[in-house]
Design an enzyme around this catalytic site. Structure first.
Site, mmCIF file in Angstrom:
data_model
loop_
_atom_site.group_PDB
_atom_site.id
_atom_site.type_symbol
_atom_site.label_atom_id
_atom_site.label_comp_id
_atom_site.label_asym_id
_atom_site.label_seq_id
_atom_site.Cartn_x
_atom_site.Cartn_y
_atom_site.Cartn_z
ATOM 1 N N ASN A 1 0.866 -1.183 0.000
ATOM 2 C CA ASN A 1 0.000 0.000 0.000
ATOM 3 C C ASN A 1 0.907 1.240 0.000
ATOM 4 O O ASN A 1 1.507 1.564 1.026
ATOM 5 C CB ASN A 1 -0.886 -0.037 1.263
ATOM 6 C CG ASN A 1 -1.736 1.218 1.420
ATOM 7 O OD1 ASN A 1 -1.818 2.038 0.506
ATOM 8 N ND2 ASN A 1 -2.347 1.370 2.574
ATOM 9 N N TRP A 2 0.996 1.870 -1.151
ATOM 10 C CA TRP A 2 1.915 3.013 -1.262
ATOM 11 C C TRP A 2 1.328 4.293 -0.666
ATOM 12 O O TRP A 2 2.010 5.305 -0.557
ATOM 13 C CB TRP A 2 2.260 3.268 -2.731
ATOM 14 C CG TRP A 2 3.173 2.236 -3.333
ATOM 15 C CD1 TRP A 2 3.632 1.086 -2.741
ATOM 16 C CD2 TRP A 2 3.733 2.253 -4.647
ATOM 17 N NE1 TRP A 2 4.442 0.400 -3.604
ATOM 18 C CE2 TRP A 2 4.517 1.091 -4.785
ATOM 19 C CE3 TRP A 2 3.641 3.122 -5.724
ATOM 20 C CZ2 TRP A 2 5.220 0.796 -5.957
ATOM 21 C CZ3 TRP A 2 4.333 2.837 -6.901
ATOM 22 C CH2 TRP A 2 5.111 1.679 -7.009
ATOM 23 N N LYS A 3 0.059 4.267 -0.342
ATOM 24 C CA LYS A 3 -0.624 5.451 0.205
ATOM 25 C C LYS A 3 -0.423 6.661 -0.725
ATOM 26 O O LYS A 3 -0.343 6.484 -1.934
ATOM 27 C CB LYS A 3 -0.153 5.714 1.633
ATOM 28 C CG LYS A 3 -0.250 4.448 2.495
ATOM 29 C CD LYS A 3 -0.070 4.682 3.946
ATOM 30 C CE LYS A 3 -0.159 3.337 4.683
ATOM 31 N NZ LYS A 3 -0.092 3.463 6.120
ATOM 32 N N HIS B 1 -9.584 1.152 5.092
ATOM 33 C CA HIS B 1 -8.291 1.347 5.756
ATOM 34 C C HIS B 1 -8.481 2.307 6.941
ATOM 35 O O HIS B 1 -9.286 3.241 6.850
ATOM 36 C CB HIS B 1 -7.274 1.911 4.757
ATOM 37 C CG HIS B 1 -5.886 1.899 5.315
ATOM 38 N ND1 HIS B 1 -5.446 2.857 6.186
ATOM 39 C CD2 HIS B 1 -4.862 1.034 5.144
ATOM 40 C CE1 HIS B 1 -4.196 2.580 6.538
ATOM 41 N NE2 HIS B 1 -3.810 1.478 5.915
ATOM 42 N N GLU C 1 -6.867 4.736 7.968
ATOM 43 C CA GLU C 1 -6.662 6.164 7.652
ATOM 44 C C GLU C 1 -7.909 6.750 6.994
ATOM 45 O O GLU C 1 -8.235 7.915 7.202
ATOM 46 C CB GLU C 1 -5.414 6.317 6.764
ATOM 47 C CG GLU C 1 -4.145 6.065 7.572
ATOM 48 C CD GLU C 1 -2.966 5.552 6.773
ATOM 49 O OE1 GLU C 1 -3.010 5.573 5.530
ATOM 50 O OE2 GLU C 1 -1.988 5.104 7.409
ATOM 51 N N GLU D 1 -5.287 -5.048 10.896
ATOM 52 C CA GLU D 1 -4.279 -4.023 11.121
ATOM 53 C C GLU D 1 -4.609 -3.241 12.399
ATOM 54 O O GLU D 1 -5.444 -2.321 12.360
ATOM 55 C CB GLU D 1 -4.256 -3.037 9.958
ATOM 56 C CG GLU D 1 -3.956 -3.658 8.621
ATOM 57 C CD GLU D 1 -3.415 -2.625 7.639
ATOM 58 O OE1 GLU D 1 -2.268 -2.769 7.228
ATOM 59 O OE2 GLU D 1 -4.125 -1.669 7.319
ATOM 60 N N GLY E 1 2.355 2.378 10.813
ATOM 61 C CA GLY E 1 3.316 3.467 10.628
ATOM 62 C C GLY E 1 4.004 3.929 11.903
ATOM 63 O O GLY E 1 4.596 5.003 11.935
ATOM 64 N N SER F 1 3.445 -1.833 10.422
ATOM 65 C CA SER F 1 4.890 -1.756 10.676
ATOM 66 C C SER F 1 5.649 -3.046 10.340
ATOM 67 O O SER F 1 6.605 -3.415 11.018
ATOM 68 C CB SER F 1 5.155 -1.360 12.132
ATOM 69 O OG SER F 1 4.672 -0.052 12.363
ATOM 70 N N GLY G 1 2.851 -1.134 4.298
ATOM 71 C CA GLY G 1 2.791 0.278 3.929
ATOM 72 C C GLY G 1 4.185 0.826 3.682
ATOM 73 O O GLY G 1 4.790 0.612 2.630
ATOM 74 N N GLY G 2 4.730 1.505 4.688
ATOM 75 C CA GLY G 2 6.018 2.199 4.554
ATOM 76 C C GLY G 2 7.113 1.374 3.897
ATOM 77 O O GLY G 2 7.807 1.863 2.987
HETATM 78 P P1 PGA Z 1 2.742 0.430 7.637
HETATM 79 O O1 PGA Z 1 1.292 0.578 7.001
HETATM 80 O O2 PGA Z 1 3.333 -0.853 7.086
HETATM 81 O O3 PGA Z 1 3.490 1.642 7.185
HETATM 82 O O4 PGA Z 1 2.577 0.355 9.105
HETATM 83 C C1 PGA Z 1 0.449 -0.519 6.852
HETATM 84 C C2 PGA Z 1 -0.861 -0.076 6.275
HETATM 85 O O5 PGA Z 1 -1.265 1.067 6.502
HETATM 86 O O6 PGA Z 1 -1.526 -0.841 5.585
#
Ligand code: PGA
Length: 260
Positions: free
Chosen positions: A11-13, A97, A99, A172, A178, A218, A239-240
């Site tokens: 997930n590149w956001k 998600h 966010e 999650e 993050g 993470s 993500g990151g």
């Molecule tokens: P993260 O994000 O790996 O940066 O914690 C995961 C996600 O939001 O799906």
């Protein structure tokens, strides 16, 4: 150990220009060329990248996903993305998600409408669920994931005839996203087992066992094996670390080591 084929979703956001994204995408595909047969890899870039990536991904068979869609197909929703705009360019859509829930006020009801839209167009929803830190402290993890699952999948029927669009569930914990903090892997495995029990209650054992349940929050190349070595965890949402091609490749390689 994985019961079914594992899947790693990036997930590149809201990161990368189209050009940066193309470079990253090319590099990931090149690095994964030898191992792509053992694991499904899906990249969810910003929606603006999808049509270009579609052309490239057909060469390497990396899956593509959209990070979000609107629940309507068209209309006066300035700035939104409809499933009709992306459905020819991707196979998956992330829905719910944390966010989106936190910054854009997405409720379980909205999540449910979006999943229905994804299914109507025969794409695969990736439903994200997970508790916040305060909820965890109050021992409410099970209660939260159960209600997010049941409400997110409300009135969605699955049977053997539509198993090709079974959802993927990404567990999650919100506080792990993050932050560099991760939950205890054993406990995470138990939560994923509980998620499968709820899915069994919603559908049946056969369907529940076909649904892939992922961990996200993470994940990096150092901690990945702690999660993917657990029998209830069928893959990862990253993500990151997915923005660093070397790190992402190490994560995917680690997953293949736990594939039977
Ligand atoms: P993260 O994000 O790996 O940066 O914690 C995961 C996600 O939001 O799906």
């Amino acid at each position: 150990m994985f019961i079914h084929r594992p899947i790693v979703i990036a997930n590149w956001k809201m990161n990368t220009s189209v050009e940066e994204g193309e470079r990253l995408f090319e590099r990931i595909q090149r690095d994964l060329v030898e191992i792509k047969n053992k694991v499904d890899v899906v990249i969810c870039p910003p929606a603006t990248h999808l049509s270009e990536f579609k052309v490239q991904s057909s060469k390497f068979k990396v899956g593509l996903g959209c990070q979000n869609i609107h629940w309507e197909e068209e209309g006066a929703y300035t700035g939104e993305i409809s499933i009709l705009m992306v459905k020819d360019c991707c196979q998956y859509v992330i829905v719910g998600h944390s966010e989106r829930r936190e910054y854009f006020g997405e409720t379980d009801e909205i999540v449910n409408k979006k999943i229905k839209q994804v299914l109507k167009h025969k794409l695969i929803p990736i439903l994200c669920i997970g508790e916040k830190l305060e909820q965890r402290k109050q021992n409410e993890t099970k209660k939260i994931v159960e209600s997010q699952l049941k409400e997110g999948l409300n009135n969605i029927q699955y049977s053997i005839s539509n198993i090709q669009s079974l959802p993927i569930i990404a567990y999650e914990p919100v506080w792990a996203i993050g932050t560099g903090q991760t939950p205890d892997p054993l406990e995470t495995n138990k939560t994923c087992k509980f998620i499968r029990e709820v899915l069994t209650e919603l559908y049946n054992e056969d369907i529940a066992h076909r649904i892939r349940i992922l961990y996200g929050g993470s994940v990096n190349s150092e901690n990945v094996a702690e999660f993917t070595s657990r029998e209830e965890i069928d893959g990862l949402l990253v993500g990151g670390a997915s923005l660093d091609p070397g790190e992402f490749t190490r994560i995917v390689k680690s997953v293949t080591e736990h594939t039977q």
